[in-house]
Structures are given as structure tokens and as C-alpha cells.
Design an enzyme around this catalytic site. Structure first.
Site, PDB file in Angstrom:
ATOM      1  N   CYS A 188     -11.272 -28.538   6.008  1.00  0.00           N
ATOM      2  CA  CYS A 188     -10.061 -27.734   5.798  1.00  0.00           C
ATOM      3  C   CYS A 188      -8.850 -28.620   5.537  1.00  0.00           C
ATOM      4  CB  CYS A 188      -9.822 -26.854   7.023  1.00  0.00           C
ATOM      5  SG  CYS A 188      -8.407 -25.765   6.816  1.00  0.00           S
ATOM      6  N   HIS A 218      -4.449 -21.753   9.872  1.00  0.00           N
ATOM      7  CA  HIS A 218      -5.811 -22.210   9.551  1.00  0.00           C
ATOM      8  C   HIS A 218      -6.661 -21.084   8.953  1.00  0.00           C
ATOM      9  CE1 HIS A 218      -9.748 -24.114   9.891  1.00  0.00           C
ATOM     10  NE2 HIS A 218     -10.157 -23.007  10.484  1.00  0.00           N
ATOM     11  N   CYS A 266      -5.139 -28.512  10.447  1.00  0.00           N
ATOM     12  CA  CYS A 266      -6.232 -29.494  10.411  1.00  0.00           C
ATOM     13  C   CYS A 266      -5.759 -30.839   9.881  1.00  0.00           C
ATOM     14  CB  CYS A 266      -7.390 -28.967   9.562  1.00  0.00           C
ATOM     15  SG  CYS A 266      -8.201 -27.544  10.309  1.00  0.00           S
ATOM     16  N   CYS A 316      -5.700 -27.352   5.652  1.00  0.00           N
ATOM     17  CA  CYS A 316      -4.521 -26.621   6.131  1.00  0.00           C
ATOM     18  C   CYS A 316      -3.604 -27.544   6.933  1.00  0.00           C
ATOM     19  CB  CYS A 316      -4.934 -25.412   6.971  1.00  0.00           C
ATOM     20  SG  CYS A 316      -5.236 -25.772   8.719  1.00  0.00           S
ATOM     21  N   ASP A 364       0.870  -1.168   0.000  1.00  0.00           N
ATOM     22  CA  ASP A 364       0.000   0.000   0.000  1.00  0.00           C
ATOM     23  C   ASP A 364       0.916   1.229   0.000  1.00  0.00           C
ATOM     24  OD1 ASP A 364       1.007   0.365   2.506  1.00  0.00           O
ATOM     25  OD2 ASP A 364      -0.901   0.254   3.552  1.00  0.00           O
ATOM     26  N   ASP A 379      -7.654  -7.986   0.586  1.00  0.00           N
ATOM     27  CA  ASP A 379      -6.685  -8.143   1.673  1.00  0.00           C
ATOM     28  C   ASP A 379      -7.369  -7.717   2.954  1.00  0.00           C
ATOM     29  OD1 ASP A 379      -6.420  -5.104   1.083  1.00  0.00           O
ATOM     30  OD2 ASP A 379      -5.337  -5.388   2.966  1.00  0.00           O
TER      31      ASP A 379
HETATM   32 ZN    ZN Z   1      -7.516 -25.764   8.942  1.00  0.00          ZN
END
Ligand code: ZN
Length: 421
Positions: free
Chosen positions: A369, A401, A374, A371, A96, A300
Site C-alpha cells: 500500500c 488506508h 503505510c 497510502c 444520490d 460507492d
Molecule cells: Zn495503507
């Protein structure tokens, strides 16, 4: 690398209703849109290292000019030949312009009375907006600094991101119309100065890489000012050919109804072939879905990592069913623009991991999920314990996550839109 391939390019691949699928090419790689960009204010997405960020499948991250200018400062960034090397992240980056800090430190100029009422008088002395730039005191040590459009471009050249933003004043919604008009005229003058400074340096960073410059549409909640700003930033009235168009302001991302209203006012003025960035949008999963279906491509927000640190973790799944069912009638406009929903048993799609009911919950945060947290088998019970004891690994596991959930949403929306015939 040929000159052409090291520049910026956006190709629009598909449009379904207002939602768009596209691809950006930058000197540090491609970005598929729609895309959520995690925020790395100080060249760090809080609690994550660059490997963690990459593992969330982030394609582009954001850093903040104001903060990097104060710490570590441009000398250190020069020493590393830019922020990519400095933070060991070789994928696309966006900075930015520091304009948002003009707003947050200089807000008192338009709502002085409100601040005095809040007993926030200390802030009154922090920033001064003038025609040629903004003088402010560092929030770290009180030292005085001035940002002008040229300086904002120079700092961003020293940071060396792939996408940079013009210097603007983020206009508060409650600004009186007369001030709003004055502010917008100044933002437009600054945009031209930024554009000229960018051109004067061959559109290149201090290290010789191409930097795409985006223009930012402001105008608060005044429809005629928003339209005027859209006409300016798209080049109609200014002749300036920015690489992308951003929409900024207090409302964007904070108030989704207002965000939709702003988009409605300006949509017909936006060129299809340029990326559209909704600045600061992406606190809740549904916000991302709504914004994609309003016709935005890039988002964002500090929300996902900030919420994670505060124990608020996204759990849910996008329900595409309604839209798939409706797509049987392909000629029906309403059917093709029907919006998927983020379905969750928790309010706003987030659970509060500090809640005692998770102390013995052996499930992962979210079955849907993929990720690291997880998929590696960390349980809600363990995360609850880490959160309650303020263990440092909590912040990393939780942030991984939440960031992954937001990126996956943009990935899933992209796939879903691509599958539409
Ligand atoms: Zn996750």
C-alpha cells in the site's frame, strides 16, 4: 471555459471481455473509470478532511441528498454557492437523490409483519410512499418533510454536484411481485418527472454548472421487471436520454451473486457509450474486481470507512498472474475475460487491528500500500494501540488506508485492462 467543455461527457476507451476502461468529463474535472467513489454522507468522508481525501487519489466523492437537506440545509449550501465550496473540495462530486432513504424509512410498507416481529414498531410511522412522493419524519427531530421528484432535483441543484440521480424507490428483494410492479411503474413515472425538471432548468445547478442526470434501474430480483426498467432508463421505451445508467436495489453490492445475475439480465440492453454505476457496491476488494469484470464502471460504498472505524483493515494484493498467463491465447474469449483475484492471508481480505497479535507487530498495515498511513511508517503495533484506546487519530489513519486500497484497486484494474492487446 467553452460551453462544450463544461458539460458532461463519457468516452469508452477500451473493452476487455465485459470489463471497460473509460473517462468522464465533468465541470469539476475528469474521472478515469473504473472508479471507486468514497462516501461523504454529510459533505465529509468521516474522519477525513478534503486534503486527506485528495491524498487518497480520490477523483470523485459522493454526498447524500437526504442528509444534506436536513443538515446544514439548502440555505447554507446556497450561501456557499454549492457543496464544492462549502467543503473545500473542487473535484467532481455525485449526489444520490434521497431515494435510498425512502427505502430504509419506508420499508415497513411492504414488510410490515417482519418489522412488527422484530419489535421495530416505532419505524412504522416514519415514511409514507404516495404516488406523488414520499412523506417522512426526520430521524433528527421527527419533523415532517415531503420529497417529490421535482423537490429531489431542486435539492440536488442547490447542493450543486456534477452528477445527480433521479428519485426512485429502492425496491426490497422480498417485495411481492405485484408490489414490485407497482413500485417500478412509480419509479419510472418519477424518473420522467425528474428528467423534465432537469430539462426545465437547462440541466444546470442553481449556480449555473452542468449537472449530469443518471437514471436508476430497479426491479428487485424479477428478471422481467429489471429488463423493463433497463429498457426505460436507456430510453428505448421512454425516449429519455440520461447521461448515465445506475443499477440500484437491495441486492446490488450486498449480494455479489445476485448483482451478477441482475447484470446478466440487463447487460445486452445497456448502451456501451454510457457510464454504468453500481450503487452501494464496494465493501470488499474482491467485490470491486468482480463488478468491473461484470461491466460496471462506477462504485460507492460506506463499507471501507465504516469497516476502518471498526478495526477492519484491508490487506492484500491483486493477483493478475492467472489472467496474464492465460492471455497468451488472445483469441480465447475465456482467457481475455479471466478475472484477477484479491489475494490476502486474512478472511475477506481484512485484518482485525484490535487483535492482540498486532500489539508488537512493527510492520506497516500493508507493504503493497502506498497510502499516507503505510508510507509514513505507522506500524500495526501503533495502530493497534490507537484503536484500543479509541484515539481520534486512529479513525483518520485507518480510513485513509481503507479508502486508498479501494481506489488503488480501480487504478490497478484500469492499468491492467489498458495493457491488454
Ligand atoms: Zn495503507
Amino acid at each position: 471555459m467553452s460551453q462544450q467543455s463544461s458539460r458532461f461527457k463519457f468516452s469508452l476507451e477500451k473493452v476487455v471481455g465485459k470489463a471497460r476502461v473509460g473517462r468522464m468529463h465533468t465541470p469539476h474535472g475528469e474521472v478515469e473509470t473504473p472508479i471507486f467513489m468514497p462516501v461523504g454522507t454529510l459533505a465529509s468522508v468521516k474522519s477525513l478532511d478534503s486534503g486527506d481525501i485528495e491524498a487518497t487519489q480520490a477523483q470523485i466523492i459522493l454526498a447524500n441528498t437526504y442528509h444534506l437537506y436536513l443538515r446544514p440545509g439548502t440555505k447554507i449550501l446556497n450561501h456557499h454557492q454549492g457543496v464544492h465550496n462549502f467543503m473545500n473540495w473542487q473535484k467532481p462530486m455525485l449526489t444520490d437523490s434521497g431515494g435510498f432513504q425512502v427505502f430504509s424509512l419506508g420499508k415497513q410498507l411492504v414488510s410490515k409483519a417482519a418489522l412488527i416481529q422484530e419489535g421495530n414498531q416505532a419505524k412504522l410511522k416514519q415514511a409514507q410512499i404516495k404516488e406523488d412522493g414520499v412523506t417522512f419524519s426526520s430521524h433528527l427531530d421527527g419533523s415532517k418533510h415531503t420529497f417529490t421528484p421535482e423537490k429531489a432535483i431542486q435539492i440536488q441543484r442547490d447542493i450543486g454536484a456534477d452528477i445527480i440521480m433521479n428519485f426512485d424507490e429502492c425496491l426490497p428483494d422480498d417485495a411481492p411481485e405485484q408490489y414490485a410492479k407497482q413500485s417500478l411503474d412509480r419509479t419510472h413515472r418519477w424518473a420522467r418527472q425528474c428528467f423534465e425538471a432537469w430539462e426545465a432548468h437547462g440541466r444546470l445547478s442553481t449556480y449555473g454548472t452542468y449537472q449530469a442526470l443518471f437514471g436508476i434501474i430497479q426491479g428487485g430480483m424479477h428478471p422481467e421487471l429489471r429488463r423493463e426498467s433497463a429498457e426505460f432508463m436507456t430510453g428505448r421505451t421512454s425516449g429519455l436520454n440520461f447521461d448515465g445508467i445506475a443499477v440500484g436495489g437491495e441486492t446490488i453490492g450486498y449480494n455479489m451473486e445476485g448483482t451478477g445475475q441482475v447484470m446478466e439480465w440487463i447487460e445486452e440492453l445497456l448502451p456501451a457509450e454510457k457510464p454504468r454505476y453500481a450503487m452501494g457496491l464496494g465493501r470488499d476488494p474482491q467485490d470491486l474486481i468482480d463488478a468491473v469484470y461484470l461491466g460496471f464502471d462506477m462504485f460507492d460504498c460506506v463499507g471501507p470507512t465504516r469497516l476502518a472505524r471498526n478495526g477492519s483493515l484491508y490487506v492484500g494484493e491483486i493477483d493478475f498472474k492467472q489472467s496474464t498467463g492465460a492471455s497468451r491465447e488472445k483469441t480465447d474469449h475465456r482467457a481475455t475475460s479471466h478475472k484477477p483475484e484479491f489475494v490476502s492471508q486474512y478472511p475477506n481480505g481484512r485484518l482485525n487491528i484490535g487483535n492482540i497479535k498486532f500489539a508488537t507487530d512493527n510492520r506497516p498495515l500493508s507493504k503493497a500500500c502506498d497510502c499516507y498511513t503505510c508510507s509514513q511508517g505507522y506500524t500495526r503495533s501503533y495502530l493497534h494501540h490507537l484503536y484500543r484506546t479509541k484515539e481520534l487519530s486512529y479513525y483518520r489513519l485507518a480510513s485513509i488506508h481503507n479508502v486508498r486500497v479501494m481506489i488503488k484497486i480501480t487504478e490497478d484494474l484500469r492499468l491492467h485492462l489498458q495493457s491488454k492487446t
